[in-house]
Design a protein around this motif. Structure first.
Motif, PDB file in Angstrom:
ATOM      1  N   ARG A  60       0.815  -1.210   0.000  1.00 54.83           N
ATOM      2  CA  ARG A  60       0.000   0.000   0.000  1.00 54.83           C
ATOM      3  C   ARG A  60       0.849   1.260   0.000  1.00 54.83           C
ATOM      4  NH1 ARG A  60      -4.885  -1.335   4.346  1.00 54.83           N
ATOM      5  NH2 ARG A  60      -5.829  -3.048   3.133  1.00 54.83           N
ATOM      6  N   ALA A  61       2.028   1.182   0.582  1.00 58.35           N
ATOM      7  CA  ALA A  61       2.931   2.332   0.610  1.00 58.35           C
ATOM      8  C   ALA A  61       3.773   2.435  -0.657  1.00 58.35           C
ATOM      9  CB  ALA A  61       3.844   2.244   1.830  1.00 58.35           C
ATOM     10  N   GLY A  62       3.614   1.476  -1.594  1.00 55.96           N
ATOM     11  CA  GLY A  62       4.342   1.531  -2.855  1.00 55.96           C
ATOM     12  C   GLY A  62       5.645   0.762  -2.882  1.00 55.96           C
ATOM     13  N   LYS A  63       5.962   0.019  -1.824  1.00 56.20           N
ATOM     14  CA  LYS A  63       7.216  -0.732  -1.792  1.00 56.20           C
ATOM     15  C   LYS A  63       7.086  -1.998  -2.634  1.00 56.20           C
ATOM     16  CE  LYS A  63      10.422  -3.026   1.413  1.00 56.20           C
ATOM     17  NZ  LYS A  63      11.626  -2.427   0.840  1.00 56.20           N
ATOM     18  N   PRO A  64       8.026  -2.254  -3.563  1.00 58.02           N
ATOM     19  CA  PRO A  64       7.950  -3.476  -4.368  1.00 58.02           C
ATOM     20  C   PRO A  64       8.210  -4.713  -3.524  1.00 58.02           C
ATOM     21  CG  PRO A  64      10.000  -2.303  -4.804  1.00 58.02           C
ATOM     22  CD  PRO A  64       9.169  -1.409  -3.946  1.00 58.02           C
ATOM     23  N   ARG A  65       7.508  -5.801  -3.847  1.00 59.37           N
ATOM     24  CA  ARG A  65       7.701  -7.066  -3.154  1.00 59.37           C
ATOM     25  C   ARG A  65       7.310  -8.189  -4.101  1.00 59.37           C
ATOM     26  NH1 ARG A  65       2.701  -6.288   1.150  1.00 59.37           N
ATOM     27  NH2 ARG A  65       0.999  -6.528  -0.359  1.00 59.37           N
ATOM     28  N   LEU A  66       7.651  -9.426  -3.706  1.00 58.99           N
ATOM     29  CA  LEU A  66       7.315 -10.584  -4.518  1.00 58.99           C
ATOM     30  C   LEU A  66       5.901 -11.049  -4.174  1.00 58.99           C
ATOM     31  CD1 LEU A  66      10.640 -12.600  -4.356  1.00 58.99           C
ATOM     32  CD2 LEU A  66       9.790 -11.199  -6.239  1.00 58.99           C
ATOM     33  N   ALA A  67       5.052 -11.161  -5.183  1.00 59.21           N
ATOM     34  CA  ALA A  67       3.649 -11.523  -4.946  1.00 59.21           C
ATOM     35  C   ALA A  67       3.530 -12.926  -4.365  1.00 59.21           C
ATOM     36  CB  ALA A  67       2.865 -11.417  -6.250  1.00 59.21           C
ATOM     37  N   HIS A  68       4.403 -13.838  -4.762  1.00 57.49           N
ATOM     38  CA  HIS A  68       4.283 -15.239  -4.372  1.00 57.49           C
ATOM     39  C   HIS A  68       5.169 -15.601  -3.187  1.00 57.49           C
ATOM     40  CE1 HIS A  68       8.075 -15.535  -6.548  1.00 57.49           C
ATOM     41  NE2 HIS A  68       7.479 -14.895  -7.512  1.00 57.49           N
ATOM     42  N   ASP A  69       5.988 -14.667  -2.693  1.00 57.76           N
ATOM     43  CA  ASP A  69       6.883 -14.966  -1.576  1.00 57.76           C
ATOM     44  C   ASP A  69       7.070 -13.711  -0.734  1.00 57.76           C
ATOM     45  OD1 ASP A  69       8.696 -15.985   0.186  1.00 57.76           O
ATOM     46  OD2 ASP A  69      10.066 -16.781  -1.311  1.00 57.76           O
ATOM     47  N   PRO A  70       6.009 -13.244  -0.040  1.00 60.59           N
ATOM     48  CA  PRO A  70       6.100 -11.999   0.713  1.00 60.59           C
ATOM     49  C   PRO A  70       7.073 -12.069   1.883  1.00 60.59           C
ATOM     50  CG  PRO A  70       4.043 -13.141   1.197  1.00 60.59           C
ATOM     51  CD  PRO A  70       4.673 -13.861   0.049  1.00 60.59           C
ATOM     52  N   GLY A  71       7.504 -13.257   2.270  1.00 62.24           N
ATOM     53  CA  GLY A  71       8.460 -13.394   3.356  1.00 62.24           C
ATOM     54  C   GLY A  71       9.895 -13.119   2.946  1.00 62.24           C
ATOM     55  N   LEU A  72      10.145 -12.984   1.644  1.00 60.74           N
ATOM     56  CA  LEU A  72      11.474 -12.649   1.148  1.00 60.74           C
ATOM     57  C   LEU A  72      11.484 -11.168   0.801  1.00 60.74           C
ATOM     58  CD1 LEU A  72      14.249 -13.892   0.390  1.00 60.74           C
ATOM     59  CD2 LEU A  72      13.383 -14.062  -1.957  1.00 60.74           C
ATOM     60  N   TYR A  73      12.262 -10.403   1.528  1.00 65.09           N
ATOM     61  CA  TYR A  73      12.290  -8.955   1.327  1.00 65.09           C
ATOM     62  C   TYR A  73      13.232  -8.616   0.179  1.00 65.09           C
ATOM     63  CZ  TYR A  73      10.175  -8.945   5.964  1.00 65.09           C
ATOM     64  OH  TYR A  73       9.362  -9.165   7.051  1.00 65.09           O
ATOM     65  N   VAL A  74      12.786  -7.732  -0.706  1.00 61.32           N
ATOM     66  CA  VAL A  74      13.595  -7.353  -1.858  1.00 61.32           C
ATOM     67  C   VAL A  74      13.559  -5.840  -2.039  1.00 61.32           C
ATOM     68  CG1 VAL A  74      13.219  -9.532  -3.064  1.00 61.32           C
ATOM     69  CG2 VAL A  74      11.670  -7.616  -3.488  1.00 61.32           C
ATOM     70  N   SER A  75      14.612  -5.326  -2.660  1.00 59.69           N
ATOM     71  CA  SER A  75      14.669  -3.909  -3.013  1.00 59.69           C
ATOM     72  C   SER A  75      15.620  -3.772  -4.185  1.00 59.69           C
ATOM     73  CB  SER A  75      15.167  -3.078  -1.831  1.00 59.69           C
ATOM     74  OG  SER A  75      15.290  -1.704  -2.180  1.00 59.69           O
ATOM     75  N   TYR A  76      15.274  -2.936  -5.150  1.00 56.43           N
ATOM     76  CA  TYR A  76      16.232  -2.675  -6.210  1.00 56.43           C
ATOM     77  C   TYR A  76      16.180  -1.215  -6.610  1.00 56.43           C
ATOM     78  CZ  TYR A  76      13.109  -2.509 -10.337  1.00 56.43           C
ATOM     79  OH  TYR A  76      12.167  -2.169 -11.271  1.00 56.43           O
ATOM     80  N   SER A  77      17.302  -0.752  -7.176  1.00 57.06           N
ATOM     81  CA  SER A  77      17.437   0.655  -7.525  1.00 57.06           C
ATOM     82  C   SER A  77      18.283   0.759  -8.778  1.00 57.06           C
ATOM     83  CB  SER A  77      18.121   1.408  -6.366  1.00 57.06           C
ATOM     84  OG  SER A  77      18.428   2.740  -6.710  1.00 57.06           O
TER      85      SER A  77
END
Length: 219
Positions: A60-77
């Motif tokens: 909801r805050a706009g942070k990208p995440r994996l739809a099928h694995d929300p327990g794995l945190y990701v970030s890219y730039s």
């Protein structure tokens, strides 16, 4: 034996160099798509799954995440021709890379984004190094903001960075109260190609950072 911190895995690549970095809108759009595809390929390797199965969504805050694995945190730039991806299973992670370019209004931006102690250190930068030193501070702040990912409860000046140049030196000295104590966070500068600065932040104490090459191997 002391417990080992959680692991953050970071991949970095330069997709374009020099004059190959597009300046037109269409070229930038193609580069964004290429950066996203590169990040997807690295995630597919990490998940040991076909790239087609890597599906992104946003919180909801706009942070990208994996739809099928929300327990794995990701970030890219990505900035200019460089892309950085960070993955962590032990806590929210954020990564930022910035291309160092001339900024006509850099003093005004620094006055808005830097805490007094940071401003004092920044003003002592060697002539011609002002943009480089500002990018060092900025990427740390942005990495924390991306790791938080809930809408920032303050100003960037409230993320106060420290020296962080040698082992044992803190990279962050203070945070907005909503982000919790500084000791709950790990913030590190990342090696970056000439003309760039990069940093990673994870909401986990004493995290370990493993840097991989852009093709998935260890750097």
């Amino acid at each position: 034996m002391e417990p080992r911190g959680v692991l953050v895995t970071v991949w970095a690549v330069v997709l374009r160099t020099g004059a190959d970095v597009p300046r037109d809108t269409a070229g930038k759009r193609r580069l964004r798509a290429e950066a996203r595809a590169w990040a997807g390929d690295r995630l597919a390797e990490r998940l040991r799954a076909p790239a087609a199965r890597v599906r992104w969504e946003r919180s909801r805050a706009g942070k990208p995440r994996l739809a099928h694995d929300p327990g794995l945190y990701v970030s890219y730039s990505h900035s200019g021709g460089a892309v950085v991806l960070a993955v962590c299973a032990g806590g929210p992670v954020g990564v930022d890379v910035e291309r160092i370019v001339p900024r006509p209004h850099l003093p005004e931006l620094a006055a808005e984004c830097l805490a007094p102690v940071e401003s004092a250190a920044w003003r002592e930068a060697a002539p011609g190094r002002e943009a480089y030193e500002f990018a060092r501070l900025w990427t740390r702040k942005e990495a924390v903001l991306k790791a938080w990912g809930r809408g920032f409860p303050g100003s960037l000046a409230e993320v106060v960075t420290g020296p962080g140049a040698r082992p044992g030196e803190p990279a962050v000295l203070a945070l907005p109260a909503a982000l919790g104590p500084v000791g709950l966070w790990t913030v590190r500068d990342l090696g970056a190609p000439d003309g760039y600065r990069a940093a990673v932040a994870v909401r986990a104490p004493a995290a370990r950072v493993a840097v991989m090459s852009g093709d998935g191997g260890r750097a």
